[in-house]
Design an enzyme around this catalytic site. Structure first.
Site, PDB file in Angstrom:
ATOM      1  N   ASP A 112     -23.980-135.946  63.610  1.00  0.00           N
ATOM      2  CA  ASP A 112     -24.349-135.921  65.035  1.00  0.00           C
ATOM      3  C   ASP A 112     -25.371-134.830  65.350  1.00  0.00           C
ATOM      4  O   ASP A 112     -25.591-134.488  66.507  1.00  0.00           O
ATOM      5  CB  ASP A 112     -23.104-135.725  65.899  1.00  0.00           C
ATOM      6  CG  ASP A 112     -22.467-134.357  65.676  1.00  0.00           C
ATOM      7  OD1 ASP A 112     -22.897-133.626  64.754  1.00  0.00           O
ATOM      8  OD2 ASP A 112     -21.539-134.001  66.429  1.00  0.00           O
ATOM      9  N   MET A 113     -25.983-134.230  64.284  1.00  0.00           N
ATOM     10  CA  MET A 113     -27.044-133.208  64.379  1.00  0.00           C
ATOM     11  C   MET A 113     -26.533-131.795  64.685  1.00  0.00           C
ATOM     12  O   MET A 113     -27.314-130.879  64.903  1.00  0.00           O
ATOM     13  CB  MET A 113     -28.135-133.596  65.399  1.00  0.00           C
ATOM     14  CG  MET A 113     -28.869-134.884  65.043  1.00  0.00           C
ATOM     15  SD  MET A 113     -29.588-134.823  63.383  1.00  0.00           S
ATOM     16  CE  MET A 113     -31.046-133.835  63.675  1.00  0.00           C
ATOM     17  N   ARG A 148     -41.735-117.355  77.895  1.00  0.00           N
ATOM     18  CA  ARG A 148     -42.474-117.608  79.140  1.00  0.00           C
ATOM     19  C   ARG A 148     -41.545-117.706  80.337  1.00  0.00           C
ATOM     20  O   ARG A 148     -41.972-117.562  81.465  1.00  0.00           O
ATOM     21  CB  ARG A 148     -43.308-118.900  78.998  1.00  0.00           C
ATOM     22  CG  ARG A 148     -44.539-118.701  78.140  1.00  0.00           C
ATOM     23  CD  ARG A 148     -45.291-119.994  77.903  1.00  0.00           C
ATOM     24  NE  ARG A 148     -44.602-120.859  76.952  1.00  0.00           N
ATOM     25  CZ  ARG A 148     -45.059-122.050  76.552  1.00  0.00           C
ATOM     26  NH1 ARG A 148     -46.197-122.492  77.041  1.00  0.00           N
ATOM     27  NH2 ARG A 148     -44.396-122.769  75.675  1.00  0.00           N
ATOM     28  N   ASP A 205     -55.987-115.535  81.747  1.00  0.00           N
ATOM     29  CA  ASP A 205     -55.236-115.363  83.003  1.00  0.00           C
ATOM     30  C   ASP A 205     -54.940-113.887  83.201  1.00  0.00           C
ATOM     31  O   ASP A 205     -55.129-113.065  82.291  1.00  0.00           O
ATOM     32  CB  ASP A 205     -53.950-116.220  83.039  1.00  0.00           C
ATOM     33  CG  ASP A 205     -53.039-115.940  81.854  1.00  0.00           C
ATOM     34  OD1 ASP A 205     -53.019-114.793  81.374  1.00  0.00           O
ATOM     35  OD2 ASP A 205     -52.338-116.864  81.404  1.00  0.00           O
ATOM     36  N   LYS A 247     -56.716-117.678  86.940  1.00  0.00           N
ATOM     37  CA  LYS A 247     -56.183-119.043  86.817  1.00  0.00           C
ATOM     38  C   LYS A 247     -55.055-119.253  87.821  1.00  0.00           C
ATOM     39  O   LYS A 247     -54.213-118.384  87.997  1.00  0.00           O
ATOM     40  CB  LYS A 247     -55.634-119.221  85.389  1.00  0.00           C
ATOM     41  CG  LYS A 247     -54.952-120.533  85.132  1.00  0.00           C
ATOM     42  CD  LYS A 247     -54.330-120.576  83.738  1.00  0.00           C
ATOM     43  CE  LYS A 247     -53.019-119.826  83.641  1.00  0.00           C
ATOM     44  NZ  LYS A 247     -52.270-120.108  82.401  1.00  0.00           N
ATOM     45  N   ARG A 269     -52.025-121.971  88.507  1.00  0.00           N
ATOM     46  CA  ARG A 269     -51.340-123.151  87.975  1.00  0.00           C
ATOM     47  C   ARG A 269     -50.602-123.828  89.127  1.00  0.00           C
ATOM     48  O   ARG A 269     -49.668-123.272  89.683  1.00  0.00           O
ATOM     49  CB  ARG A 269     -50.354-122.712  86.884  1.00  0.00           C
ATOM     50  CG  ARG A 269     -49.952-123.826  85.937  1.00  0.00           C
ATOM     51  CD  ARG A 269     -48.912-123.342  84.960  1.00  0.00           C
ATOM     52  NE  ARG A 269     -49.446-122.607  83.838  1.00  0.00           N
ATOM     53  CZ  ARG A 269     -49.871-123.169  82.704  1.00  0.00           C
ATOM     54  NH1 ARG A 269     -49.831-124.468  82.565  1.00  0.00           N
ATOM     55  NH2 ARG A 269     -50.335-122.438  81.718  1.00  0.00           N
ATOM     56  N   ASP A 298     -55.401-114.883  73.782  1.00  0.00           N
ATOM     57  CA  ASP A 298     -54.169-115.171  74.516  1.00  0.00           C
ATOM     58  C   ASP A 298     -52.993-115.109  73.541  1.00  0.00           C
ATOM     59  O   ASP A 298     -53.183-115.088  72.319  1.00  0.00           O
ATOM     60  CB  ASP A 298     -54.255-116.555  75.170  1.00  0.00           C
ATOM     61  CG  ASP A 298     -53.376-116.673  76.418  1.00  0.00           C
ATOM     62  OD1 ASP A 298     -52.638-115.721  76.727  1.00  0.00           O
ATOM     63  OD2 ASP A 298     -53.431-117.723  77.087  1.00  0.00           O
ATOM     64  N   THR A 350     -55.046-124.380  79.428  1.00  0.00           N
ATOM     65  CA  THR A 350     -55.544-123.079  79.885  1.00  0.00           C
ATOM     66  C   THR A 350     -56.855-122.753  79.181  1.00  0.00           C
ATOM     67  O   THR A 350     -57.845-122.355  79.814  1.00  0.00           O
ATOM     68  CB  THR A 350     -54.496-121.981  79.571  1.00  0.00           C
ATOM     69  OG1 THR A 350     -53.284-122.329  80.227  1.00  0.00           O
ATOM     70  CG2 THR A 350     -54.959-120.608  79.998  1.00  0.00           C
TER      71      THR A 350
HETATM   72  C1  R5P Z   1     -49.299-118.250  79.949  1.00  0.00           C
HETATM   73  O1  R5P Z   1     -49.041-117.308  80.684  1.00  0.00           O
HETATM   74  C2  R5P Z   1     -49.569-118.087  78.480  1.00  0.00           C
HETATM   75  O2  R5P Z   1     -50.070-116.825  78.166  1.00  0.00           O
HETATM   76  C3  R5P Z   1     -50.531-119.157  77.990  1.00  0.00           C
HETATM   77  O3  R5P Z   1     -51.768-118.971  78.664  1.00  0.00           O
HETATM   78  C4  R5P Z   1     -50.008-120.535  78.283  1.00  0.00           C
HETATM   79  O4  R5P Z   1     -48.683-120.665  77.822  1.00  0.00           O
HETATM   80  C5  R5P Z   1     -50.864-121.576  77.600  1.00  0.00           C
HETATM   81  O5  R5P Z   1     -50.339-122.835  77.898  1.00  0.00           O
HETATM   82  P1  R5P Z   1     -51.232-124.124  77.825  1.00  0.00           P
HETATM   83  O6  R5P Z   1     -51.961-124.125  76.505  1.00  0.00           O
HETATM   84  O7  R5P Z   1     -50.254-125.243  77.976  1.00  0.00           O
HETATM   85  O8  R5P Z   1     -52.202-124.090  78.979  1.00  0.00           O
END
Ligand code: R5P
Length: 310
Positions: A34-35, A93, A167, A190, A192, A216, A224
């Site tokens: 069942d994993m 995150r 960002d 940025k 979102r 990043d 992003t």
């Molecule tokens: C956000 O705060 C992280 O630092 C990345 O910029 C983000 O997780 C990137 O996600 P995605 O590639 O889906 O835009």
């Protein structure tokens, strides 16, 4: 010292073991029909200093459970000290409430790791440094930047470069790299609108005629980065490359990046690269295994980890 590998990034665990001149401990992580996860450590670990290597990458929940259950098995087998080595700490995150009645899952995962029996955490480029405070056990948060800087110099030279944070949250990381390269810094403001969709609004800094390198911690859908690259080129940048620590690259992200205006994207092997990543013309992978292995060595010898970055 014993190294135990989970299933998420075995090549990284093997590279670390080889760098340390030891073999991985004999352990198996299997599934019931069942994993459900079942772990068996096939050698004595009583009184040992044990490092469990596991990125909590896709499938994130399975890999979290493997890590927790492995730690539980080691604790019950009387390991002296258990360090969870998490090159990519997923759930990072979710480090704050983003709205009413939402969780702080990074804190929950921190609690689970501690409750399972971890004595220490070793990780790389946490999404936010403050996540260290979610743990009441020591956390060593390594940085990929010292390895990324010489790679940027070798691949792209060090003139006419502007390091770009895609960002506002990534400014600290981008500034560290810009300072080491003596390069300019720019920021993409940025917004979102909803989860999984990013929208570029503004560029802070002059990027006209500059070779821009977006830095990043995570590339997931690639939205992003691709949006940031378009905005930078529209603002007059003469080219855009990217250096990202954790290549999450979900769904069709690799395809999206290959089709984008990004000239090259370098990621680390904190998450095991898929065949699609390895076949990409845009993506390349650099290893952080020697960095992770050095940190394990130093933790084991009770010597300084921060001096790795002096
Ligand atoms: C956000 O705060 C992280 O630092 C990345 O910029 C983000 O997780 C990137 O996600 P995605 O590639 O889906 O835009």
């Amino acid at each position: 010292m014993k190294l135990v590998s989970g299933n998420s990034n075995r090549p990284m665990a093997e590279a670390m073991a080889s760098g340390l001149g030891i073999s991985l401990a004999n352990a198996s992580i299997r599934r019931f029909a069942d994993m459900e996860v079942f772990v068996e450590i096939h050698e004595n670990v009583r009184g040992e200093d044990v490092f469990v290597i596991q990125s909590t990458s896709y499938p994130a929940n399975d890999h979290v459970m493997e890590l927790l259950i492995t730690i539980d098995a080691l604790r019950r087998a009387s390991a002296r000290r258990i360090t969870a080595v998490i090159p990519y700490f997923g759930y990072g995150r979710q480090d704050r409430k983003v709205g009413s009645r939402t969780p702080i899952s990074a804190k929950l995962v921190a609690n689970l790791l501690t409750e399972a029996g971890s004595n220490r955490i070793l990780t790389l480029d946490l999404h936010a440094g403050q996540i260290q405070g979610f743990f009441d056990i020591p956390v060593d948060n390594l940085y990929a930047a010292p390895g990324i800087v010489p790679d940027i110099r070798a691949m792209l030279g060090d003139s006419n470069l502007t390091i770009v944070s895609p960002d506002v949250g990534g400014v600290f990381r981008a500034r560290q790299i810009a300072q080491r390269l003596d390069a300019d810094l720019a920021i993409v403001d940025k917004r979102r609108e909803r989860a999984g969709v990013s929208e570029v609004l503004n560029i802070i800094g002059d990027v006209s005629g500059r070779r821009c390198i977006i830095v990043d911690d995570i590339v997931d859908s690639g939205g992003t980065l691709c949006n940031a690259a378009t905005a930078l080129l529209e603002a007059g940048a003469c080219g855009v490359d990217a250096y990202i620590v954790h290549g999450v690259l979900s769904g069709s992200a690799v395809e999206r990046i290959d089709a984008s205006e990004i000239a090259s994207m370098t990621i680390t092997d904190s998450i095991e690269p898929t065949p699609e990543i390895l076949a990409s013309q845009t993506l390349r992978v650099i290893t952080v295994a020697p960095l992770m292995a050095s940190a394990v060595q130093r933790i084991s010898e009770e010597s300084s980890v921060s001096s790795l970055f002096d």
